[in-house]
Design a protein around this motif. Structure first.
Motif, PDB file in Angstrom:
ATOM      1  N   LEU A 283       0.823  -1.225   0.000  1.00 40.10           N
ATOM      2  CA  LEU A 283       0.000   0.000   0.000  1.00 40.10           C
ATOM      3  C   LEU A 283       0.854   1.270   0.000  1.00 40.10           C
ATOM      4  O   LEU A 283       0.367   2.360  -0.284  1.00 40.10           O
ATOM      5  CB  LEU A 283      -0.962   0.003   1.209  1.00 40.10           C
ATOM      6  CG  LEU A 283      -2.097  -1.022   1.153  1.00 40.10           C
ATOM      7  CD1 LEU A 283      -2.996  -0.920   2.374  1.00 40.10           C
ATOM      8  CD2 LEU A 283      -2.931  -0.875  -0.121  1.00 40.10           C
ATOM      9  N   GLU A 284       2.131   1.102   0.339  1.00 33.33           N
ATOM     10  CA  GLU A 284       3.047   2.245   0.213  1.00 33.33           C
ATOM     11  C   GLU A 284       3.484   2.418  -1.235  1.00 33.33           C
ATOM     12  O   GLU A 284       3.990   3.471  -1.628  1.00 33.33           O
ATOM     13  CB  GLU A 284       4.301   2.019   1.078  1.00 33.33           C
ATOM     14  CG  GLU A 284       4.067   2.271   2.557  1.00 33.33           C
ATOM     15  CD  GLU A 284       5.207   1.752   3.396  1.00 33.33           C
ATOM     16  OE1 GLU A 284       6.306   1.477   2.845  1.00 33.33           O
ATOM     17  OE2 GLU A 284       5.007   1.594   4.608  1.00 33.33           O
ATOM     18  N   GLY A 285       3.344   1.343  -2.012  1.00 40.31           N
ATOM     19  CA  GLY A 285       3.737   1.382  -3.415  1.00 40.31           C
ATOM     20  C   GLY A 285       5.041   0.665  -3.670  1.00 40.31           C
ATOM     21  O   GLY A 285       6.060   0.992  -3.066  1.00 40.31           O
ATOM     22  N   VAL A 286       5.000  -0.352  -4.498  1.00 45.14           N
ATOM     23  CA  VAL A 286       6.218  -1.082  -4.886  1.00 45.14           C
ATOM     24  C   VAL A 286       6.274  -1.138  -6.408  1.00 45.14           C
ATOM     25  O   VAL A 286       5.288  -0.844  -7.081  1.00 45.14           O
ATOM     26  CB  VAL A 286       6.231  -2.532  -4.344  1.00 45.14           C
ATOM     27  CG1 VAL A 286       6.473  -2.565  -2.863  1.00 45.14           C
ATOM     28  CG2 VAL A 286       4.955  -3.271  -4.709  1.00 45.14           C
ATOM     29  N   LYS A 287       7.426  -1.507  -6.927  1.00 43.15           N
ATOM     30  CA  LYS A 287       7.570  -1.677  -8.373  1.00 43.15           C
ATOM     31  C   LYS A 287       8.388  -2.949  -8.587  1.00 43.15           C
ATOM     32  O   LYS A 287       9.397  -3.157  -7.909  1.00 43.15           O
ATOM     33  CB  LYS A 287       8.321  -0.460  -8.951  1.00 43.15           C
ATOM     34  CG  LYS A 287       8.082  -0.242 -10.414  1.00 43.15           C
ATOM     35  CD  LYS A 287       6.819   0.607 -10.663  1.00 43.15           C
ATOM     36  CE  LYS A 287       6.387   0.535 -12.124  1.00 43.15           C
ATOM     37  NZ  LYS A 287       4.957   0.790 -12.303  1.00 43.15           N
ATOM     38  N   SER A 288       7.945  -3.790  -9.495  1.00 41.18           N
ATOM     39  CA  SER A 288       8.703  -5.025  -9.738  1.00 41.18           C
ATOM     40  C   SER A 288       9.943  -4.727 -10.572  1.00 41.18           C
ATOM     41  O   SER A 288      10.042  -3.670 -11.189  1.00 41.18           O
ATOM     42  CB  SER A 288       7.823  -6.046 -10.461  1.00 41.18           C
ATOM     43  OG  SER A 288       7.600  -5.626 -11.793  1.00 41.18           O
ATOM     44  N   HIS A 289      10.881  -5.682 -10.595  1.00 40.60           N
ATOM     45  CA  HIS A 289      12.117  -5.484 -11.354  1.00 40.60           C
ATOM     46  C   HIS A 289      11.843  -5.294 -12.841  1.00 40.60           C
ATOM     47  O   HIS A 289      12.497  -4.511 -13.509  1.00 40.60           O
ATOM     48  CB  HIS A 289      13.061  -6.671 -11.141  1.00 40.60           C
ATOM     49  CG  HIS A 289      13.469  -6.816  -9.708  1.00 40.60           C
ATOM     50  ND1 HIS A 289      14.220  -5.864  -9.063  1.00 40.60           N
ATOM     51  CD2 HIS A 289      13.213  -7.774  -8.783  1.00 40.60           C
ATOM     52  CE1 HIS A 289      14.415  -6.233  -7.815  1.00 40.60           C
ATOM     53  NE2 HIS A 289      13.806  -7.389  -7.604  1.00 40.60           N
ATOM     54  N   SER A 290      10.851  -6.019 -13.344  1.00 41.35           N
ATOM     55  CA  SER A 290      10.547  -5.915 -14.779  1.00 41.35           C
ATOM     56  C   SER A 290       9.830  -4.608 -15.093  1.00 41.35           C
ATOM     57  O   SER A 290       9.772  -4.186 -16.243  1.00 41.35           O
ATOM     58  CB  SER A 290       9.647  -7.080 -15.186  1.00 41.35           C
ATOM     59  OG  SER A 290       8.353  -6.901 -14.631  1.00 41.35           O
ATOM     60  N   GLY A 291       9.232  -3.983 -14.081  1.00 43.95           N
ATOM     61  CA  GLY A 291       8.442  -2.777 -14.301  1.00 43.95           C
ATOM     62  C   GLY A 291       7.024  -3.064 -14.753  1.00 43.95           C
ATOM     63  O   GLY A 291       6.231  -2.159 -14.991  1.00 43.95           O
ATOM     64  N   LEU A 292       6.677  -4.343 -14.882  1.00 41.58           N
ATOM     65  CA  LEU A 292       5.340  -4.703 -15.376  1.00 41.58           C
ATOM     66  C   LEU A 292       4.245  -4.410 -14.366  1.00 41.58           C
ATOM     67  O   LEU A 292       3.101  -4.130 -14.731  1.00 41.58           O
ATOM     68  CB  LEU A 292       5.287  -6.197 -15.719  1.00 41.58           C
ATOM     69  CG  LEU A 292       5.826  -6.653 -17.061  1.00 41.58           C
ATOM     70  CD1 LEU A 292       5.626  -8.152 -17.210  1.00 41.58           C
ATOM     71  CD2 LEU A 292       5.119  -5.924 -18.199  1.00 41.58           C
ATOM     72  N   THR A 293       4.555  -4.567 -13.079  1.00 41.80           N
ATOM     73  CA  THR A 293       3.523  -4.398 -12.061  1.00 41.80           C
ATOM     74  C   THR A 293       4.019  -3.533 -10.900  1.00 41.80           C
ATOM     75  O   THR A 293       5.212  -3.352 -10.706  1.00 41.80           O
ATOM     76  CB  THR A 293       3.067  -5.755 -11.482  1.00 41.80           C
ATOM     77  OG1 THR A 293       4.213  -6.462 -11.013  1.00 41.80           O
ATOM     78  CG2 THR A 293       2.327  -6.579 -12.509  1.00 41.80           C
ATOM     79  N   GLY A 294       3.038  -3.065 -10.139  1.00 41.93           N
ATOM     80  CA  GLY A 294       3.319  -2.235  -8.968  1.00 41.93           C
ATOM     81  C   GLY A 294       2.514  -0.957  -9.024  1.00 41.93           C
ATOM     82  O   GLY A 294       2.226  -0.435 -10.109  1.00 41.93           O
ATOM     83  N   GLY A 295       2.114  -0.485  -7.861  1.00 39.52           N
ATOM     84  CA  GLY A 295       1.436   0.799  -7.784  1.00 39.52           C
ATOM     85  C   GLY A 295      -0.080   0.765  -7.922  1.00 39.52           C
ATOM     86  O   GLY A 295      -0.746   1.753  -7.633  1.00 39.52           O
ATOM     87  N   ASP A 296      -0.636  -0.355  -8.355  1.00 33.41           N
ATOM     88  CA  ASP A 296      -2.091  -0.398  -8.539  1.00 33.41           C
ATOM     89  C   ASP A 296      -2.847  -0.400  -7.212  1.00 33.41           C
ATOM     90  O   ASP A 296      -3.960   0.141  -7.123  1.00 33.41           O
ATOM     91  CB  ASP A 296      -2.492  -1.640  -9.356  1.00 33.41           C
ATOM     92  CG  ASP A 296      -2.088  -1.514 -10.815  1.00 33.41           C
ATOM     93  OD1 ASP A 296      -1.654  -0.406 -11.214  1.00 33.41           O
ATOM     94  OD2 ASP A 296      -2.197  -2.508 -11.557  1.00 33.41           O
ATOM     95  N   ALA A 297      -2.265  -1.017  -6.183  1.00 28.53           N
ATOM     96  CA  ALA A 297      -2.914  -1.032  -4.869  1.00 28.53           C
ATOM     97  C   ALA A 297      -3.090   0.402  -4.365  1.00 28.53           C
ATOM     98  O   ALA A 297      -4.130   0.763  -3.810  1.00 28.53           O
ATOM     99  CB  ALA A 297      -2.086  -1.849  -3.881  1.00 28.53           C
ATOM    100  N   VAL A 298      -2.084   1.224  -4.598  1.00 27.35           N
ATOM    101  CA  VAL A 298      -2.134   2.631  -4.174  1.00 27.35           C
ATOM    102  C   VAL A 298      -3.238   3.368  -4.933  1.00 27.35           C
ATOM    103  O   VAL A 298      -4.032   4.116  -4.343  1.00 27.35           O
ATOM    104  CB  VAL A 298      -0.764   3.317  -4.422  1.00 27.35           C
ATOM    105  CG1 VAL A 298      -0.823   4.782  -4.048  1.00 27.35           C
ATOM    106  CG2 VAL A 298       0.333   2.587  -3.652  1.00 27.35           C
TER     107      VAL A 298
END
Lengths: 297, 220
Positions: A57-72
């Motif tokens: 919920l703080e926001g993460v980003k995966s190494h590939s950049g494909l996912t992350g940030g949607d929960a926020v």
């Protein structure tokens, strides 16, 4: 020892116990550990889940950049107060997404029952928490109750995407969550079984087709839908709705569907979304080259 | 029943992204490490099936090397394991195999140093649970339903008796036992399934017996 859902429900109802009680007793009997040992191990798992949700919920980003940030994004949307689904479902969805985004970013999670499906059970748990105000004991029991149903699926069908498709992963997780929500909300053991059956029925046939072989697309959003599915099925079961096909038969159907599913659709990244033009493009971008996988093996 | 504990379902606590491809791979690597009992100088890892197709994306490579470095599934050093191995001078090689195996997630690890080597085949059956199906060319007949101990030993009289004595002393009941050897007087393997969970003390005591080369717990 219970071997299927019917026996699990029978054990609980004949002894006037909860599903979670039966799971705890069986764990003590099998491992020879004390109640305190078993209970505190689950408490630690709960803490890992809580931390993963918070981190997502703080926001993460995966190494590939494909996912992350949607929960926020979802949490911000909920705060605006105009959501169509309502806060509880969307809260579950965002927390499921949060957990799975942390997983995709190689963060620490608790596999429930697998890593690819690790968002559904904690996502629904921490959303329902805001609604039902459970004690910590009830939250730990939520995990034992979901574990009991997962235990049956793992032993009678599969919880692995490579073996049984995503129905075995997110499908199992969603059914487990639905059953545990029912217990936490005060439903009966057989209502838990109905919720599990209703959820899993709606996940049947779900293929495992990770883009570029990564546990990201479509896994993160499938955790979201798995959480929503679990919430709806739990409410249906609590309303008194039953599944025409008994839970154990649904699990068996899931197993047989998994066995007949082509290898291309079982976590090999050879078919489905992984084999779409965009899926292949992303794969080539991430690995520098297209892995040029066969689509029909 | 392949899964016996609720913590096979709610757990393990692990580094993402995949319980079968990451946590399971780490556990297969760690079994190899436990059997070898020291850090190897080199390791050749072969991936089959879904492992071969998707190991890069799932971090199966870093996880299995993490296991070989004796990291647990939740050890954050897993992410950097290949670099760590490189710094330690361990030569790691990966091979993608086309062969069709019985299980979609299969890995073969060969590793060693100037004093010896070991080869095992492990499968990752889902949710982080693994089974070892082959060790040093011996096919293992493990049901996966009970806790099991693998004992690599020299084929000498008394070796089997001394192991079963220790097991009896710790009040473990043997449900199935299998003994096989390459040649008379050469490397042999005991595969022992017991009904009760196995304490570390049992493993330590077995390890200290004469003619015993490697002891490890396989599933519990």
């Amino acid at each position: 020892m219970f071997r299927n859902v019917a026996e699990l429900v029978e054990l609980a109802e004949s002894q006037n116990k909860k599903i979670s009680d039966i799971m705890i007793e069986q764990e003590i009997e099998f491992t020879g550990k004390t109640f305190e040992e078993v209970y505190s191990q689950m408490e630690r798992n709960l803490e890992v889940m809580e931390q993963a949700v918070a981190r997502g919920l703080e926001g993460v980003k995966s190494h590939s950049g494909l996912t992350g940030g949607d929960a926020v994004l979802l949490q911000k949307y909920i705060e605006k107060g105009n959501s169509l689904c309502g806060d509880t479902i969307l809260d579950a969805v965002s927390k499921a997404v949060a957990t799975n985004e942390v997983n995709a970013a190689m963060g620490t999670i608790c596999a429930t029952p697998t890593a690819g499906s690790a968002g559904v059970v904690p996502g629904t748990l921490f959303a329902v928490k805001n609604k039902l105000n459970p004690t910590k004991d009830e939250m730990i029991r939520f995990l034992f109750a979901s574990g009991a149903f997962g235990f049956v699926v793992a032993n009678n069908a599969s919880i692995s995407g490579a073996a049984g498709g995503c129905q075995a992963e997110v499908g199992s997780a969603s059914g487990m969550a639905a059953a545990a929500i029912v217990e936490m909300a005060g439903g009966t053991p057989s209502q838990s079984a109905e919720a599990m059956a209703i959820t899993l029925k709606n996940m049947l046939g779900l293929v495992c087709d990770p883009v570029a072989g990564l546990v990201e697309v479509p896994c993160v959003k499938r955790n979201a839908m798995g959480a929503a599915n679990a919430m709806v099925a739990a409410d249906m079961a609590l309303a008194g709705i039953t599944s025409r096909i008994p839970c154990d038969e649904v699990i068996d159907a899931m197993y047989k569907i998994g066995q007949t599913m082509p290898v291309a659709l079982r976590e090999t990244a050879q078919g489905g979304l992984a084999a779409t033009p965009t899926g292949r493009e992303l794969e080539a971008k991430i690995f520098g080259v297209s892995l040029n996988k066969r689509e029909d093996s | 029943m392949k899964y016996k504990s609720v913590f096979d379902i709610i757990g393990p606590v692990m580094i993402g992204p995949s319980s079968s491809h990451t946590a399971g791979a780490a556990r297969i690597g760690r079994v190899a490490r436990n059997l070898f009992r020291r850090e190897p100088k080199w390791a050749t890892i072969s991936f089959y099936g879904s492992f071969a197709k998707t190991y890069k994306g799932h971090g199966t490579d870093v996880a299995i090397v993490g296991g070989i470095l004796d990291y647990d599934t939740y050890d954050e050093r897993i992410i950097e394991s290949i670099n760590v191995a490189k710094q330690k001078g361990i030569k790691v090689k990966f091979q993608e195999e086309d062969a069709i195996t019985d299980h979609p997630n299969t890995a073969r690890i060969r590793m060693g140093d100037d004093k010896g080597e070991i080869e095992l085949v492990g499968i990752s059956i889902g949710g982080g649970k693994v089974e070892i199906i082959e060790l040093n060319g011996f096919e293992l007949k493990l049901s996966g339903h009970h806790p099991a101990i693998l004992v690599v030993h020299d084929d000498r009289f008394g070796a089997i008796a001394s192991v079963s004595n220790v097991i009896a002393k710790h009040q473990l009941n043997i449900g199935h036992m299998d003994v096989s050897r390459k040649e008379k007087g050469q490397m042999a393997l005991m595969t022992i399934e017991v009904d009760q969970p196995i304490d570390e003390a049992v493993i330590n005591e077995l390890t200290s017996l004469p003619n015993i080369t490697q002891v490890t717990r396989i599933s519990d």
